[in-house]
Motif scaffolding. Structure first.
Motif, PDB file in Angstrom:
ATOM      1  N   PRO A 113       0.885  -1.104   0.179  1.00 17.36           N
ATOM      2  CA  PRO A 113      -0.080   0.041  -0.093  1.00 17.36           C
ATOM      3  C   PRO A 113       0.699   1.285   0.000  1.00 17.36           C
ATOM      4  O   PRO A 113       2.116   1.058   0.374  1.00 17.36           O
ATOM      5  N   TYR A 114       0.327   2.322  -0.428  1.00 18.62           N
ATOM      6  CA  TYR A 114       0.932   3.565  -0.198  1.00 18.62           C
ATOM      7  C   TYR A 114       0.742   4.051   1.138  1.00 18.62           C
ATOM      8  O   TYR A 114      -0.432   3.846   1.840  1.00 18.62           O
ATOM      9  N   ALA A 115       1.701   4.847   1.598  1.00 14.41           N
ATOM     10  CA  ALA A 115       1.374   5.228   3.059  1.00 14.41           C
ATOM     11  C   ALA A 115       0.247   6.326   3.256  1.00 14.41           C
ATOM     12  O   ALA A 115       0.048   7.176   2.403  1.00 14.41           O
ATOM     13  N   ALA A 116      -0.482   6.202   4.191  1.00 14.76           N
ATOM     14  CA  ALA A 116      -1.642   6.934   4.498  1.00 14.76           C
ATOM     15  C   ALA A 116      -1.460   8.306   4.908  1.00 14.76           C
ATOM     16  O   ALA A 116      -2.139   9.571   4.367  1.00 14.76           O
ATOM     17  N   ASN A 117      -0.203   8.712   5.204  1.00 13.64           N
ATOM     18  CA  ASN A 117       0.321  10.125   5.738  1.00 13.64           C
ATOM     19  C   ASN A 117       1.437  10.548   5.073  1.00 13.64           C
ATOM     20  O   ASN A 117       2.369  11.241   5.358  1.00 13.64           O
ATOM     21  N   ALA A 118       1.517  10.199   3.776  1.00 17.36           N
ATOM     22  CA  ALA A 118       2.528  10.529   2.795  1.00 17.36           C
ATOM     23  C   ALA A 118       2.666  12.042   2.598  1.00 17.36           C
ATOM     24  O   ALA A 118       1.572  12.687   2.295  1.00 17.36           O
ATOM     25  N   VAL A 149      15.754   7.266  -0.631  1.00 16.24           N
ATOM     26  CA  VAL A 149      14.895   7.937  -1.686  1.00 16.24           C
ATOM     27  C   VAL A 149      14.106   6.789  -2.353  1.00 16.24           C
ATOM     28  O   VAL A 149      12.815   7.226  -2.514  1.00 16.24           O
ATOM     29  N   GLU A 150      14.681   5.862  -2.731  1.00 17.72           N
ATOM     30  CA  GLU A 150      13.935   4.854  -3.341  1.00 17.72           C
ATOM     31  C   GLU A 150      12.583   4.171  -2.470  1.00 17.72           C
ATOM     32  O   GLU A 150      11.649   4.138  -2.730  1.00 17.72           O
ATOM     33  N   ILE A 151      13.057   3.868  -1.208  1.00 22.43           N
ATOM     34  CA  ILE A 151      12.165   3.217  -0.139  1.00 22.43           C
ATOM     35  C   ILE A 151      11.000   4.256  -0.101  1.00 22.43           C
ATOM     36  O   ILE A 151       9.832   3.722  -0.056  1.00 22.43           O
ATOM     37  N   LEU A 152      11.431   5.467   0.062  1.00 25.80           N
ATOM     38  CA  LEU A 152      10.203   6.469   0.588  1.00 25.80           C
ATOM     39  C   LEU A 152       9.531   6.722  -0.783  1.00 25.80           C
ATOM     40  O   LEU A 152       8.026   6.992  -0.673  1.00 25.80           O
ATOM     41  N   GLU A 153       9.910   6.814  -2.003  1.00 19.17           N
ATOM     42  CA  GLU A 153       9.110   7.201  -3.035  1.00 19.17           C
ATOM     43  C   GLU A 153       8.174   5.871  -3.490  1.00 19.17           C
ATOM     44  O   GLU A 153       7.264   6.318  -3.771  1.00 19.17           O
ATOM     45  N   PHE A 154       8.593   4.822  -3.038  1.00 17.27           N
ATOM     46  CA  PHE A 154       7.784   3.678  -3.316  1.00 17.27           C
ATOM     47  C   PHE A 154       6.544   3.587  -2.233  1.00 17.27           C
ATOM     48  O   PHE A 154       5.661   3.089  -2.744  1.00 17.27           O
ATOM     49  N   THR A 155       6.601   4.338  -1.347  1.00 15.98           N
ATOM     50  CA  THR A 155       5.558   4.127  -0.167  1.00 15.98           C
ATOM     51  C   THR A 155       4.787   5.571  -0.722  1.00 15.98           C
ATOM     52  O   THR A 155       3.589   5.712   0.237  1.00 15.98           O
ATOM     53  N   GLY A 156       4.937   6.142  -1.714  1.00 15.21           N
ATOM     54  CA  GLY A 156       4.286   7.297  -2.166  1.00 15.21           C
ATOM     55  C   GLY A 156       4.676   8.718  -1.585  1.00 15.21           C
ATOM     56  O   GLY A 156       3.889   9.718  -1.636  1.00 15.21           O
ATOM     57  N   ILE A 527       8.478  -2.922   4.237  1.00 15.53           N
ATOM     58  CA  ILE A 527       8.703  -1.567   3.521  1.00 15.53           C
ATOM     59  C   ILE A 527       8.151  -0.649   4.464  1.00 15.53           C
ATOM     60  O   ILE A 527       8.851   0.574   4.716  1.00 15.53           O
ATOM     61  N   ALA A 528       7.078  -0.610   4.936  1.00 20.39           N
ATOM     62  CA  ALA A 528       6.547   0.596   6.024  1.00 20.39           C
ATOM     63  C   ALA A 528       7.692   0.591   7.230  1.00 20.39           C
ATOM     64  O   ALA A 528       7.631   2.006   7.267  1.00 20.39           O
ATOM     65  N   GLU A 529       7.982  -0.277   7.600  1.00 23.93           N
ATOM     66  CA  GLU A 529       8.707  -0.349   8.850  1.00 23.93           C
ATOM     67  C   GLU A 529      10.276   0.562   8.407  1.00 23.93           C
ATOM     68  O   GLU A 529      10.634   1.373   9.074  1.00 23.93           O
ATOM     69  N   ALA A 530      10.657  -0.001   7.295  1.00 21.66           N
ATOM     70  CA  ALA A 530      12.112   0.611   6.757  1.00 21.66           C
ATOM     71  C   ALA A 530      11.856   1.962   6.509  1.00 21.66           C
ATOM     72  O   ALA A 530      12.901   2.882   6.846  1.00 21.66           O
ATOM     73  N   ALA A 531      10.761   2.308   6.074  1.00 20.59           N
ATOM     74  CA  ALA A 531      10.389   3.744   5.657  1.00 20.59           C
ATOM     75  C   ALA A 531      10.236   4.674   6.940  1.00 20.59           C
ATOM     76  O   ALA A 531      11.046   5.536   7.016  1.00 20.59           O
ATOM     77  N   ALA A 532       9.699   4.414   7.566  1.00 17.09           N
ATOM     78  CA  ALA A 532       9.185   4.992   8.779  1.00 17.09           C
ATOM     79  C   ALA A 532      10.394   5.354   9.684  1.00 17.09           C
ATOM     80  O   ALA A 532      10.683   6.200  10.440  1.00 17.09           O
ATOM     81  N   GLU A 533      11.255   4.085   9.878  1.00 18.49           N
ATOM     82  CA  GLU A 533      12.245   4.168  10.804  1.00 18.49           C
ATOM     83  C   GLU A 533      13.810   4.682  10.123  1.00 18.49           C
ATOM     84  O   GLU A 533      14.918   4.632  10.549  1.00 18.49           O
ATOM     85  N   HIS A 534      13.655   4.861   8.896  1.00 21.65           N
ATOM     86  CA  HIS A 534      14.638   5.277   7.767  1.00 21.65           C
ATOM     87  C   HIS A 534      16.072   4.184   8.328  1.00 21.65           C
ATOM     88  O   HIS A 534      17.145   4.252   8.300  1.00 21.65           O
ATOM     89  N   ALA A 535      15.564   2.903   7.924  1.00 20.75           N
ATOM     90  CA  ALA A 535      16.309   1.786   8.158  1.00 20.75           C
ATOM     91  C   ALA A 535      16.462   0.988   6.765  1.00 20.75           C
ATOM     92  O   ALA A 535      15.751  -0.312   6.938  1.00 20.75           O
ATOM     93  N   PRO A 536      17.283   1.147   5.860  1.00 18.74           N
ATOM     94  CA  PRO A 536      17.113   0.324   4.849  1.00 18.74           C
ATOM     95  C   PRO A 536      18.000  -1.148   5.060  1.00 18.74           C
ATOM     96  O   PRO A 536      17.720  -2.125   4.599  1.00 18.74           O
ATOM     97  N   HIS A 537      18.654  -1.143   6.354  1.00 16.38           N
ATOM     98  CA  HIS A 537      19.313  -2.396   6.540  1.00 16.38           C
ATOM     99  C   HIS A 537      18.052  -3.459   7.007  1.00 16.38           C
ATOM    100  O   HIS A 537      18.432  -4.735   6.895  1.00 16.38           O
ATOM    101  N   LYS A 538      16.967  -2.998   7.393  1.00 14.78           N
ATOM    102  CA  LYS A 538      15.769  -3.900   7.482  1.00 14.78           C
ATOM    103  C   LYS A 538      15.469  -4.467   6.270  1.00 14.78           C
ATOM    104  O   LYS A 538      14.995  -5.692   6.283  1.00 14.78           O
TER     105      LYS A 538
END
Length: 598
Positions: A113-118, A149-156, A527-538
C-alpha cells in the motif's frame, strides 16, 4: 489495484473484533500480534487488557477464541489456542496464504500500500566537495541516501533530492587567482588537435583539478604577493564580482564532470537540478542572521552571532555555542545549514528533512535543529532528523586507509570491487553460457551491488569492515548470494518449459512452502517499517531471509525435477515467480541490479 491486506493485519483485525465483543471497554485495543515459532502468529495483548479490566486473562482469552471462526474449513484461521497465562497461538489456513499471495501477484506493486500519511521529504545526501576527490568516506552518505530515496518514493512520499556540495569557502580564492593568472590550466587538450570541446572523462577532470590545486597551493605557500592577491580574490568572490564568479563556476562545472562519473560507477542517477551546494544559500545568509538576532534566538558574543545551549558544554564547563556569524562578519556552516532549512521548509514545503551525514557531525546538527525549532522553522508538523552513519573500517578494524596511510579513493575501491566480482562471474560463465559482454556487465552489477549491500545490510549508525573477499562471496549475507538466488529462480522458470506459475489455494502446503509464503506476505509491512524508521538495513535483512527460505523450499520441494503433480508444480512455480519479483523489487529499492543469468 487496491493494496492487499497482509495476513498479519487480517488476523489482527479478527482478534481485535473478538476482543471488543468479549470486553467492550477494550474496543480499539491492539492485540499485539507478532510472528511466533510456536504457530504462525501469537497475540500477546490480552494479558495487559485483562489486568486493566481486573479480569482473568486466560478466561478472557478463552472467550475471545470462542468467537473466532477457526478450523479446517475456516477462511482465515485454521487453528487458534490459548497458551500460558493468556497468549493466543494462531495458525492461518493454507488457503488464506495462497489466496493472499495470488492477490499480491496480480498487482505491479505486489500489493504494497501507499502510506496514508505521505508528505514531502527532502533528503540531503551524497555531499562531495568541489575541487576535491571523492574518497571512501563519501560512500555511505551516497549509498544510504539513495536507498532511502527509493524506499520513501515507493511508499508514495514526494521526495526532493538535495546534494549539498562543498562549493564555497576561502580555498577558492587561491584556486581562482591561480587560474586567472594561468588561464589554460583547466583546458582539456585532446591528443588530436588540442580540441577543448571534446568530452572529458571524470578522471581527466579530477586530474586537472588536482594539478591546479597542488600548483596553486605551492605558490600560495611560497609567494607572499600571490597570497595577498588570493585573499583579495576571496573578497571579490563573496562580493559577487563577475570574472571571479565565472572562474568559480568553471571549478564547479569541472568537479561535476568528475562527481557524475563516480556516481555513474555507483550506478546512481544524479541530476543537475538536485545539486544545490553551500553557495545556493548565499543570498539568504544575512536575512537568516537578522531573523535569529531579532527574535533573540541568537545573541552577540565577542562580536560573533551565537546560539547557546545549556546542555552542550565544552571541556571547560562553559556552554558550547553554535556560531552563526563570525566576529569578522564571515558566515560559518551553521548559517548555511539554517538557511537551507528555511528554503526547504518555506519554498519546497517539506514536512520532513533527512540529513544523511557522518555521526561525527551529530553535535553540529543537534544544535542546528534546535536553533531552527527555537526560530519556529521546525515544529511538531515539520521535523528534521540526522540519519547518522558510522565509519568504514579496514579488515584490521581501523579506519580504512591505503598501505601508505592515505584515504582510499572511492573510484579505486569501486574499480577493485568490479574486478573481483568479474572474476567470480567468469568462473561460472561457461556453465551458464554467458558471453564476454554479459560477463563484463554482470561483473559490474555484482561488484557495485556487493559494495552497496555491505553498507546497507549494516545498521547505518554502526561502523562496518570493508572486506571485498567477503563481499563477493557466494555464501553468507551478501548481495551476490541474493543475486544468485534471483538468477536461479529465473533459470527454474525457464526450465519449466510450457508449465506456468498458477496459484492453487486448494492445496495443502509443505512446511517450507508455508514459511516462504508467510515471509513473502510480510513484504509490504517491512517496507513501511523501513521507511518509517529510515532503516534500509531492515529491507536488506528481509531479502536475505527471503533468499534463505527459498533455498530451503527448493531443497525440500521439487519444482522441476523430479517433476511433481501438475497442480503442485504450478503452485510451486507460482511461489518461485513471486519470490523472484519480490527479490528484484526489494533489491532495486536498495539500488542493486539483479541479472537474469549469473
Amino acid at each position: 489495484m487496491a493494496s492487499v491486506p497482509s495476513l498479519a493485519s487480517s488476523v489482527n483485525q479478527r482478534v481485535a473484533d473478538a476482543l471488543a465483543s468479549a470486553l467492550p471497554e477494550a474496543g480499539g485495543a491492539d492485540p499485539l500480534l507478532r510472528r511466533s515459532d510456536r504457530a504462525d502468529f501469537q497475540a500477546n495483548g490480552i494479558l495487559a487488557l485483562a489486568k486493566k479490566a481486573k479480569a482473568n486473562p486466560r478466561e478472557l482469552a478463552t472467550t475471545v477464541v470462542g468467537s473466532i471462526p477457526a478450523g479446517p474449513g475456516a477462511d482465515l484461521i485454521s487453528e487458534i489456542e490459548v497458551s500460558g497465562p493468556g497468549f493466543l497461538n494462531i495458525t492461518v489456513s493454507d488457503r488464506a496464504i495462497i489466496e493472499t499471495l495470488a492477490a499480491r501477484a496480480g498487482d505491479d506493486r505486489l500489493g504494497v500500500p501507499y502510506a496514508a500519511n505521505a508528505g514531502t521529504t527532502v533528503i540531503d545526501y551524497a555531499q562531495p566537495n568541489v575541487a576535491k576527490e571523492m574518497h571512501v568516506g563519501h560512500l555511505r552518505s551516497a549509498v544510504i541516501g539513495a536507498a532511502m530515496v527509493e524506499i520513501l518514493e515507493f511508499t508514495g512520499e514526494k521526495v526532493v533530492r538535495r546534494h549539498h556540495i562543498g562549493d564555497w569557502g576561502t580555498q577558492f580564492g587561491m584556486l581562482i587567482q591561480y587560474l586567472i593568472e594561468h588561464p589554460h590550466e583547466l583546458d582539456h587538450k585532446a591528443a588530436a588537435g588540442g580540441d577543448d570541446t571534446l568530452e572529458v572523462s571524470g578522471e581527466e577532470a579530477m586530474s586537472n583539478l588536482n594539478r591546479l590545486y597542488k600548483a596553486s597551493r605551492a605558490l600560495f605557500d611560497s609567494n607572499e604577493e600571490f597570497k595577498t592577491r588570493a585573499r583579495a580574490r576571496v573578497v571579490e568572490l563573496q562580493a559577487g564580482e563577475a570574472e571571479t564568479l565565472a572562474m568559480w563556476q568553471r571549478f564547479v562545472d569541472e568537479s561535476k564532470i568528475y562527481f557524475y562519473s563516480v556516481f555513474d560507477k555507483l550506478d546512481m542517477d544524479i541530476q543537475d537540478r538536485d545539486v544545490v551546494g553551500e553557495s545556493g544559500y548565499n543570498d539568504m545568509l544575512v536575512e537568516t542572521c537578522k531573523l535569529l538576532e531579532e527574535s533573540g534566538v541568537a545573541v552577540r558574543s565577542n562580536g560573533a552571532l551565537c546560539v547557546f545551549f545549556d546542555e552542550y558544554k565544552g571541556p571547560d564547563g562553559n556552554p558550547t555555542p553554535l556560531i552563526v556569524q563570525k566576529s569578522d562578519g564571515g558566515f560559518g556552516y551553521a548559517a548555511t545549514d539554517l538557511s537551507a532549512i528555511r528554503d526547504r521548509v518555506g519554498n519546497l514545503k517539506a514536512d520532513t528533512l533527512i540529513y544523511v551525514v557522518d555521526a561525527r557531525q551529530s553535535l553540529h546538527f543537534k544544535m542546528v535543529f534546535e536553533t531552527a525549532r527555537r526560530a519556529g522553522w521546525l515544529n511538531d508538523e515539520v521535523k528534521a532528523v540526522q540519519l547518522a552513519f558510522g565509519t568504514v573500517l579496514g579488515k584490521d578494524g581501523k579506519p580504512f586507509k591505503t598501505r601508505e596511510g592515505e584515504t582510499v579513493r572511492l573510484v579505486d575501491l569501486l574499480d577493485e570491487a568490479v574486478d573481483r566480482a568479474t572474476g567470480v562471474v567468469r568462473e561460472k560463465a561457461e556453465k551458464v553460457g554467458l558471453s564476454e559482454e554479459e560477463i563484463i556487465e554482470n561483473g559490474r552489477y555484482v561488484g557495485i551491488g556487493a559494495v552497496k549491500y555491505a553498507d546497507l545490510s549494516t545498521s547505518a549508525a554502526r561502523d562496518y569492515k570493508f572486506d571485498l573477499d567477503q563481499m563477493v562471496s557466494l555464501n553468507g549475507d551478501t548481495s551476490v548470494y541474493l543475486q544468485y538466488a534471483y538468477a536461479r529462480i529465473r533459470s527454474i522458470l525457464r526450465r519449466a518449459g510450457d508449465r506456468n506459475p498458477v496459484a492453487h489455494p486448494e492445496l495443502e502446503l509443505a512446511p517450507a512452502e508455508r514459511a516462504l509464503g508467510l515471509h513473502l506476505d510480510g513484504f509490504g509491512e517491512l517496507i513501511a517499517e523501513a521507511a518509517a524508521e529510515h532503516a534500509p538495513h531492515k529491507l536488506a535483512a528481509y531479502l536475505y531471509q527471503l533468499s534463505s527460505l527459498f533455498t530451503t523450499f527448493y531443497d525440500q520441494c521439487p519444482v522441476v525435477k523430479p517433476e511433481p503433480e501438475l497442480v503442485v508444480g504450478e503452485n510451486r512455480l507460482f511461489l518461485c515467480d513471486l519470490t523472484a519479483r519480490t527479490l528484484t523489487k526489494g533489491m532495486s529499492l536498495l539500488g542493486i541490479r539483479t541479472p537474469e543469468r549469473l
